[in-house]
Design a protein around this motif. Sequence first.
Motif, PDB file in Angstrom:
ATOM      1  N   LEU A  43      64.286  34.886 -30.128  1.00 51.02           N
ATOM      2  CA  LEU A  43      63.005  34.221 -30.394  1.00 51.02           C
ATOM      3  C   LEU A  43      62.440  33.749 -29.064  1.00 51.02           C
ATOM      4  O   LEU A  43      63.172  33.266 -28.195  1.00 51.02           O
ATOM      5  N   GLN A  44      61.126  33.883 -28.896  1.00 52.31           N
ATOM      6  CA  GLN A  44      60.482  33.452 -27.663  1.00 52.31           C
ATOM      7  C   GLN A  44      59.128  32.841 -27.971  1.00 52.31           C
ATOM      8  O   GLN A  44      58.549  33.066 -29.039  1.00 52.31           O
ATOM      9  N   ASN A  45      58.617  32.023 -27.030  1.00 52.49           N
ATOM     10  CA  ASN A  45      57.390  31.261 -27.323  1.00 52.49           C
ATOM     11  C   ASN A  45      56.109  31.979 -26.922  1.00 52.49           C
ATOM     12  O   ASN A  45      55.009  31.496 -27.221  1.00 52.49           O
ATOM     13  N   ILE A  96      59.259  37.318 -31.659  1.00 52.41           N
ATOM     14  CA  ILE A  96      60.610  37.869 -31.709  1.00 52.41           C
ATOM     15  C   ILE A  96      60.701  39.116 -30.852  1.00 52.41           C
ATOM     16  O   ILE A  96      59.719  39.863 -30.688  1.00 52.41           O
ATOM     17  N   ALA A  97      61.885  39.268 -30.258  1.00 50.73           N
ATOM     18  CA  ALA A  97      62.219  40.507 -29.540  1.00 50.73           C
ATOM     19  C   ALA A  97      63.538  40.997 -30.121  1.00 50.73           C
ATOM     20  O   ALA A  97      64.380  40.202 -30.548  1.00 50.73           O
ATOM     21  N   VAL A 114      61.862  46.014 -29.836  1.00 51.11           N
ATOM     22  CA  VAL A 114      60.725  45.111 -29.608  1.00 51.11           C
ATOM     23  C   VAL A 114      61.084  44.370 -28.333  1.00 51.11           C
ATOM     24  O   VAL A 114      61.970  43.506 -28.320  1.00 51.11           O
ATOM     25  N   THR A 115      60.444  44.706 -27.246  1.00 55.58           N
ATOM     26  CA  THR A 115      60.854  44.183 -25.947  1.00 55.58           C
ATOM     27  C   THR A 115      60.346  42.754 -25.738  1.00 55.58           C
ATOM     28  O   THR A 115      59.391  42.304 -26.379  1.00 55.58           O
ATOM     29  N   THR A 116      61.007  42.071 -24.826  1.00 55.67           N
ATOM     30  CA  THR A 116      60.586  40.703 -24.495  1.00 55.67           C
ATOM     31  C   THR A 116      59.232  40.699 -23.790  1.00 55.67           C
ATOM     32  O   THR A 116      58.571  39.661 -23.708  1.00 55.67           O
ATOM     33  N   ALA A 117      58.804  41.855 -23.299  1.00 52.50           N
ATOM     34  CA  ALA A 117      57.485  41.955 -22.660  1.00 52.50           C
ATOM     35  C   ALA A 117      56.382  42.202 -23.673  1.00 52.50           C
ATOM     36  O   ALA A 117      55.192  42.163 -23.335  1.00 52.50           O
ATOM     37  N   ALA A 118      56.792  42.466 -24.931  1.00 54.00           N
ATOM     38  CA  ALA A 118      55.799  42.701 -25.982  1.00 54.00           C
ATOM     39  C   ALA A 118      56.349  42.138 -27.297  1.00 54.00           C
ATOM     40  O   ALA A 118      56.532  42.846 -28.283  1.00 54.00           O
ATOM     41  N   GLY A 119      56.632  40.840 -27.266  1.00 58.53           N
ATOM     42  CA  GLY A 119      57.196  40.178 -28.434  1.00 58.53           C
ATOM     43  C   GLY A 119      56.267  40.239 -29.631  1.00 58.53           C
ATOM     44  O   GLY A 119      55.035  40.266 -29.497  1.00 58.53           O
ATOM     45  N   GLN A 120      56.840  40.263 -30.836  1.00 61.22           N
ATOM     46  CA  GLN A 120      56.051  40.356 -32.067  1.00 61.22           C
ATOM     47  C   GLN A 120      55.824  38.958 -32.644  1.00 61.22           C
ATOM     48  O   GLN A 120      56.757  38.161 -32.787  1.00 61.22           O
ATOM     49  N   LEU A 121      54.578  38.660 -32.979  1.00 60.80           N
ATOM     50  CA  LEU A 121      54.196  37.350 -33.506  1.00 60.80           C
ATOM     51  C   LEU A 121      54.676  37.196 -34.948  1.00 60.80           C
ATOM     52  O   LEU A 121      54.647  38.142 -35.738  1.00 60.80           O
ATOM     53  N   VAL A 122      55.112  35.988 -35.274  1.00 59.27           N
ATOM     54  CA  VAL A 122      55.575  35.700 -36.624  1.00 59.27           C
ATOM     55  C   VAL A 122      54.435  35.884 -37.624  1.00 59.27           C
ATOM     56  O   VAL A 122      53.270  35.612 -37.315  1.00 59.27           O
ATOM     57  N   GLN A 123      54.746  36.381 -38.816  1.00 59.02           N
ATOM     58  CA  GLN A 123      53.718  36.496 -39.862  1.00 59.02           C
ATOM     59  C   GLN A 123      53.590  35.188 -40.642  1.00 59.02           C
ATOM     60  O   GLN A 123      52.497  34.667 -40.816  1.00 59.02           O
ATOM     61  N   THR A 124      54.703  34.652 -41.107  1.00 55.55           N
ATOM     62  CA  THR A 124      54.682  33.388 -41.842  1.00 55.55           C
ATOM     63  C   THR A 124      55.683  32.430 -41.199  1.00 55.55           C
ATOM     64  O   THR A 124      56.853  32.774 -41.009  1.00 55.55           O
ATOM     65  N   PHE A 125      55.181  31.251 -40.878  1.00 54.58           N
ATOM     66  CA  PHE A 125      56.038  30.243 -40.257  1.00 54.58           C
ATOM     67  C   PHE A 125      56.088  29.009 -41.143  1.00 54.58           C
ATOM     68  O   PHE A 125      55.053  28.482 -41.557  1.00 54.58           O
ATOM     69  N   GLN A 126      57.289  28.539 -41.428  1.00 54.14           N
ATOM     70  CA  GLN A 126      57.473  27.311 -42.211  1.00 54.14           C
ATOM     71  C   GLN A 126      58.233  26.305 -41.351  1.00 54.14           C
ATOM     72  O   GLN A 126      59.371  26.542 -40.961  1.00 54.14           O
ATOM     73  N   SER A 127      57.573  25.202 -41.065  1.00 54.95           N
ATOM     74  CA  SER A 127      58.231  24.176 -40.256  1.00 54.95           C
ATOM     75  C   SER A 127      59.292  23.435 -41.072  1.00 54.95           C
ATOM     76  O   SER A 127      59.359  23.556 -42.300  1.00 54.95           O
TER      77      SER A 127
END
Length: 453
Positions: A43-45, A96-97, A114-127
């Motif tokens: 996981l990356q920001n 995510i990578a 899925v590389t760290t240079a092109a991480g995929q954005l989360v679709q649904t996030f639950q805090s």
Amino acid sequence: VYTRDMLSPVLAHFDLDLTMNTLILSFDEPVDPGTLAVGQLTLQNLAANPSRSYTLTGGSTMSGYGLVIVISLTEGDTNNIKALLTLATSSANTFIAATAMAIQDMSTNLLTPVTTAAGQLVQTFQSDTVNPAVRSFALNMSAGTLTISFSETIDPRTLNPAGLVLLTNASVAGSQQSYQLTGARNVSGTFGPVVVVTLTTSDLNTIKTRRQLAISLNSTYLLVSGGAILDLSTNPVDVALLACSSYAADTVRPNLVSFDLDLDYNARFAQLRLTFDETVDAATITPTQATLLSSKTAPVDSWALTGGSSSTADSTVILVNLTIYDTNMFKASHALIAAHNLTALTIAVALCADTAGNAVVPTTQAVRTLVPDTTAPFILNAALNMSTGVLELDLSESIEAASIRFGNLSLASSQSAATDEVDLAGSAALAFPLPWIVAGTLLHADLNAVKAH
């Protein structure tokens, strides 16, 4: 003709639920859950050049063959992710990578990376919406620390020490003694499921005065009020009352920090004020284990106390009233009284102990404050032997022998409303049985004048 599937599976999207602690991966074709390698997921920001990232160390899945794999995150991974304040706190900073080895499809084709240079954005996030719970606590009376373990990562900055109460047993109403913290000298600054609270010196010393509280594992309970601390999603901790899981008794010996001497405390006796670095047991104070010195280094005179009475409350400050005898003998010593600012005190190991039974550290301390004697001496009793002509005066304190002038005395027929008196002319001889007792032999003429009246 059969052509084997040669296409690598693709991660279509993913969801992260920090309430249920699950990571949900959705693919474009069925995958084999048995080939899942959680350690290949990060996981990356940010999508690229992230400033915060975390590679999973474990996790498990109960999912079958299919398009969706639900991973139950480990508690350790979840807590570590929560501790990274700029990672996975919203959908905006959750990417995510995944390496090719993360999972395989049903034909053993590796995942499209899925590389760290092109991480995929989360679709649904639950805090995280779950209140943290207290799991256990430990108290170390030597270090003065309260270590509290929680079910998840906590924000130590939000601790309200007043929400923590130590009890002697598991019943608030039935607890023999209790103490609510008033502050904290330090709270561990790292984000995690364990918070170490360093008690204030005042709180620690007050706890030590409560002789049934926190003296063993079985006399130590903790009440945590709701909201005493928050997690990193601002969820308040649940109310908890639990027994201590680990207790370390106080094994640190008390030290005398300073002492003050008041020679004007009372017309008859002086007072010592002893200040220690922790609460001491007042019942163990033994004044005869203290000696007053003319100076801390190379003293030319000293006086070992022969007794005294002390305050009865356990405290960091103990007041000792010197005996009249010790007070007067101290005042009678020219070396001891000459330089007030040099007066010192030496104490032996048997002077006192703290409330855990640790003996005081022997030491010699120079006086911090000395209040000089400014009260004039006065006569307590007078006795005249008409056969020997000796007039004995018992004074309120030690006096300077050279200052005695019997010629300034008058003998009266009564203490009040005297009808007759004789003014003495002087004395034939003076003796000092004690520094505060003067025996003077009256002049022959004075004695005859008294007899004539």
